[in-house]
Design an enzyme around this catalytic site. Structure first.
Site, PDB file in Angstrom:
ATOM      1  N   LYS A 117       0.896  -1.271   0.047  1.00  0.00           N
ATOM      2  CA  LYS A 117      -0.185   0.049   0.050  1.00  0.00           C
ATOM      3  C   LYS A 117       0.838   1.074  -0.025  1.00  0.00           C
ATOM      4  O   LYS A 117       0.602   2.374  -0.615  1.00  0.00           O
ATOM      5  CB  LYS A 117      -0.904   0.022   1.218  1.00  0.00           C
ATOM      6  CG  LYS A 117      -1.966  -1.073   1.047  1.00  0.00           C
ATOM      7  CD  LYS A 117      -3.343  -0.850   1.387  1.00  0.00           C
ATOM      8  CE  LYS A 117      -4.389  -1.827   0.760  1.00  0.00           C
ATOM      9  NZ  LYS A 117      -5.566  -1.822   1.361  1.00  0.00           N
ATOM     10  N   LYS A 199      -4.254 -10.365  -7.026  1.00  0.00           N
ATOM     11  CA  LYS A 199      -5.321 -10.464  -6.185  1.00  0.00           C
ATOM     12  C   LYS A 199      -6.526  -9.773  -6.854  1.00  0.00           C
ATOM     13  O   LYS A 199      -6.431  -8.538  -7.092  1.00  0.00           O
ATOM     14  CB  LYS A 199      -5.119 -10.258  -4.623  1.00  0.00           C
ATOM     15  CG  LYS A 199      -6.215 -10.169  -3.780  1.00  0.00           C
ATOM     16  CD  LYS A 199      -6.043  -9.835  -2.239  1.00  0.00           C
ATOM     17  CE  LYS A 199      -6.385  -8.297  -2.278  1.00  0.00           C
ATOM     18  NZ  LYS A 199      -6.789  -8.013  -0.826  1.00  0.00           N
ATOM     19  N   LYS A 202     -10.873  -4.928  -4.074  1.00  0.00           N
ATOM     20  CA  LYS A 202     -11.879  -3.932  -4.461  1.00  0.00           C
ATOM     21  C   LYS A 202     -11.607  -2.699  -4.453  1.00  0.00           C
ATOM     22  O   LYS A 202     -12.220  -1.671  -4.621  1.00  0.00           O
ATOM     23  CB  LYS A 202     -13.058  -4.179  -3.063  1.00  0.00           C
ATOM     24  CG  LYS A 202     -12.279  -4.057  -1.748  1.00  0.00           C
ATOM     25  CD  LYS A 202     -13.375  -4.158  -0.579  1.00  0.00           C
ATOM     26  CE  LYS A 202     -13.014  -4.745   0.589  1.00  0.00           C
ATOM     27  NZ  LYS A 202     -11.991  -4.404   1.199  1.00  0.00           N
TER      28      LYS A 202
HETATM   29  P1  TYM Z   1     -10.203  -6.819   3.156  1.00  0.00           P
HETATM   30  O1  TYM Z   1     -11.446  -5.893   3.414  1.00  0.00           O
HETATM   31  O2  TYM Z   1      -8.899  -6.620   2.368  1.00  0.00           O
HETATM   32  O3  TYM Z   1     -10.898  -8.241   2.905  1.00  0.00           O
HETATM   33  C1  TYM Z   1     -11.717  -8.711   3.479  1.00  0.00           C
HETATM   34  C2  TYM Z   1     -11.867 -10.159   3.597  1.00  0.00           C
HETATM   35  O4  TYM Z   1     -11.776 -10.906   2.225  1.00  0.00           O
HETATM   36  C3  TYM Z   1     -10.785 -11.570   1.827  1.00  0.00           C
HETATM   37  N1  TYM Z   1     -10.313 -11.163   0.382  1.00  0.00           N
HETATM   38  C4  TYM Z   1     -10.093 -12.132  -0.522  1.00  0.00           C
HETATM   39  N2  TYM Z   1     -10.076 -13.666  -0.227  1.00  0.00           N
HETATM   40  C5  TYM Z   1      -9.942 -14.396  -1.479  1.00  0.00           C
HETATM   41  N3  TYM Z   1      -9.631 -13.763  -2.306  1.00  0.00           N
HETATM   42  C6  TYM Z   1      -9.698 -12.465  -2.650  1.00  0.00           C
HETATM   43  N4  TYM Z   1      -9.379 -11.804  -3.886  1.00  0.00           N
HETATM   44  C7  TYM Z   1      -9.954 -11.538  -1.444  1.00  0.00           C
HETATM   45  N5  TYM Z   1      -9.937 -10.214  -1.410  1.00  0.00           N
HETATM   46  C8  TYM Z   1     -10.162  -9.984  -0.135  1.00  0.00           C
HETATM   47  C9  TYM Z   1      -9.832 -10.827   2.839  1.00  0.00           C
HETATM   48  O5  TYM Z   1      -8.638 -11.993   2.974  1.00  0.00           O
HETATM   49  C10 TYM Z   1     -10.284 -10.755   3.869  1.00  0.00           C
HETATM   50  O6  TYM Z   1     -10.624 -11.929   4.843  1.00  0.00           O
HETATM   51  N6  TYM Z   1      -7.871  -6.062   7.582  1.00  0.00           N
HETATM   52  C11 TYM Z   1      -8.925  -6.695   7.128  1.00  0.00           C
HETATM   53  C12 TYM Z   1     -10.165  -6.424   7.589  1.00  0.00           C
HETATM   54  C13 TYM Z   1     -10.284  -6.542   9.159  1.00  0.00           C
HETATM   55  C14 TYM Z   1     -10.290  -7.605   9.638  1.00  0.00           C
HETATM   56  C15 TYM Z   1     -10.143  -7.319  11.017  1.00  0.00           C
HETATM   57  C16 TYM Z   1     -10.254  -9.096   9.262  1.00  0.00           C
HETATM   58  C17 TYM Z   1      -9.919  -5.701  10.146  1.00  0.00           C
HETATM   59  N7  TYM Z   1     -10.039  -6.127  11.324  1.00  0.00           N
HETATM   60  C18 TYM Z   1     -10.074  -8.265  12.245  1.00  0.00           C
HETATM   61  C19 TYM Z   1     -10.424 -10.057  10.344  1.00  0.00           C
HETATM   62  C20 TYM Z   1     -10.182  -9.691  11.715  1.00  0.00           C
HETATM   63  C21 TYM Z   1      -8.955  -6.420   5.318  1.00  0.00           C
HETATM   64  O7  TYM Z   1      -8.439  -5.265   4.922  1.00  0.00           O
HETATM   65  O8  TYM Z   1      -9.802  -7.171   4.614  1.00  0.00           O
END
Ligand code: TYM
Length: 335
Positions: A117, A199, A202
């Site tokens: 990032k 990946k 979004k």
């Molecule tokens: P984030 O918002 O980037 O993604 C949310 C969840 O979706 C999964 N994910 C994917 N899995 C498979 N293929 C993909 N292309 C893909 N894109 C996203 C991510 O692995 C995630 O599980 N930091 C975290 C959000 C968060 C969180 C937490 C998660 C904040 N606090 C506490 C668990 C526990 C994040 O940015 O996820």
């Protein structure tokens, strides 16, 4: 309440930093919904995390509500799961600060997501982007969950959460339960359709390589028809040499429940011209009920409000207990 005592606990979140994609669904939400009966579940919209990258306020607000509607449409019943908005539960920011003081500069510097990032947002490498994993550790540890289901890209953050929790427990006794990351076997890393070594994200601006939960069937079909494959013609799983086809197979497997071997047999002797639209159709059918239900829920703002209010109240009750304990342990004077 009785359930909450006997059941194990699970927690996860998604940043409303972009519209939810097929990756968010297959890598995360779908696995959550499958476990609602077995676990006492907490799921949230990670809006505090979203602002580590500059957001348009109106879009952030819309996406946060839309994300809640999508959680429910994906099968997370608000009666069985605690659904809430992170910024509504102030304990996250408070424990986040405490845990920053137990996170090492070197550890935070090594996080892959921080490095990625920072490279993408060279003009805004802010403190929040750097200490993000400490806040994520707080999100998790406040609820003392047994399991944290995430996609592969978040595993490193959950591992750092372990390190922070162990460090804290090492000084103050067993304050935090050490949670397990849970990464599902199929769908843990859905790749972009146009750039299958990256990946599906979004927060990317380009709209070609991703499929959104709310995309119309025609859009989804178009995306799959122009998905990047390779110069061969055989449908065969080989992540290294055939990343595009392997990604499509993963998506097809996740949507249909078929194994890679079954898929190879199904398309043996058939070219990509047949395979790509078949994957598109499987995705359209998987997402159709979700899109329709989410659109219906978005029109019922009063209902969504009742869900997130109720969720925040339940979440704060649990979070406050942990925060009080932490404040006492570190030596803050009780109110
Ligand atoms: P984030 O918002 O980037 O993604 C949310 C969840 O979706 C999964 N994910 C994917 N899995 C498979 N293929 C993909 N292309 C893909 N894109 C996203 C991510 O692995 C995630 O599980 N930091 C975290 C959000 C968060 C969180 C937490 C998660 C904040 N606090 C506490 C668990 C526990 C994040 O940015 O996820």
């Amino acid at each position: 309440m009785e359930d909450a005592i006997t059941k194990k606990r699970m927690l996860s979140g998604i940043k409303p930093s972009g519209d939810l994609t097929l990756g968010s669904y297959l890598g995360a939400i779908r696995n959550w919904a499958q476990r609602a009966e077995e676990y006492d579940c907490f799921y949230f919209m990670a809006d505090l995390h979203a602002i580590t990258v500059r957001q348009n306020p109106a879009d952030l607000r819309r996406r946060t509500l839309e994300q809640l509607a999508q959680y429910i449409a994906c099968g997370l019943d608000p009666q069985k799961n605690t659904l809430f908005i992170q910024s509504h539960v102030h304990q996250h920011a408070e424990l986040g600060w405490v845990l920053e003081c137990y996170s090492m500069f070197g550890e935070l510097s090594r996080m892959t997501q921080f490095k990625d990032k920072s490279a993408k947002n060279a003009e805004n490498i802010n403190g929040g982007l750097f200490t993000y994993p400490s806040l994520m550790a707080a999100d998790i540890l406040l609820y003392q969950p047994d399991l944290v289901p995430v996609g592969e890209d978040q595993k490193q953050h959950v591992e750092l959460c372990h390190t922070i929790a162990r460090r804290f427990n090492g000084v103050y006794g067993d304050v935090f339960k050490i949670p397990e990351p849970f990464v599902s076997k199929v769908g843990a890393r859905i790749m972009s359709l146009t750039n299958p070594t990256a990946k599906m994200s979004k927060s990317e601006n380009e709209d070609t390589g991703r499929v959104l939960l709310m995309d119309a069937p025609e859009t989804i079909m178009r995306q799959f028809k122009r998905a990047v494959t390779d110069s061969e013609t055989s449908v065969r799983f080989d992540k290294e040499n055939k990343p595009g086809v392997s990604n499509l197979m993963t998506i097809y497997a996740a949507c249909t429940g078929k194994t890679y071997q079954q898929i190879e047999e199904e398309f043996s002797g058939k070219g990509y011209g047949e395979f790509k639209p078949a994957v598109g159709e499987a995705v359209v059918e998987t997402l159709r009920p979700i899109r329709e239900e989410a659109a219906r829920l978005m029109k019922d703002k009063a209902y969504l409000e009742s869900v997130y209010r109720d969720g925040a109240q339940k979440a704060a009750y649990v979070a406050e207990k942990t925060l009080r304990k932490v404040y006492k342990k570190v030596g803050f004077v009780a109110k």
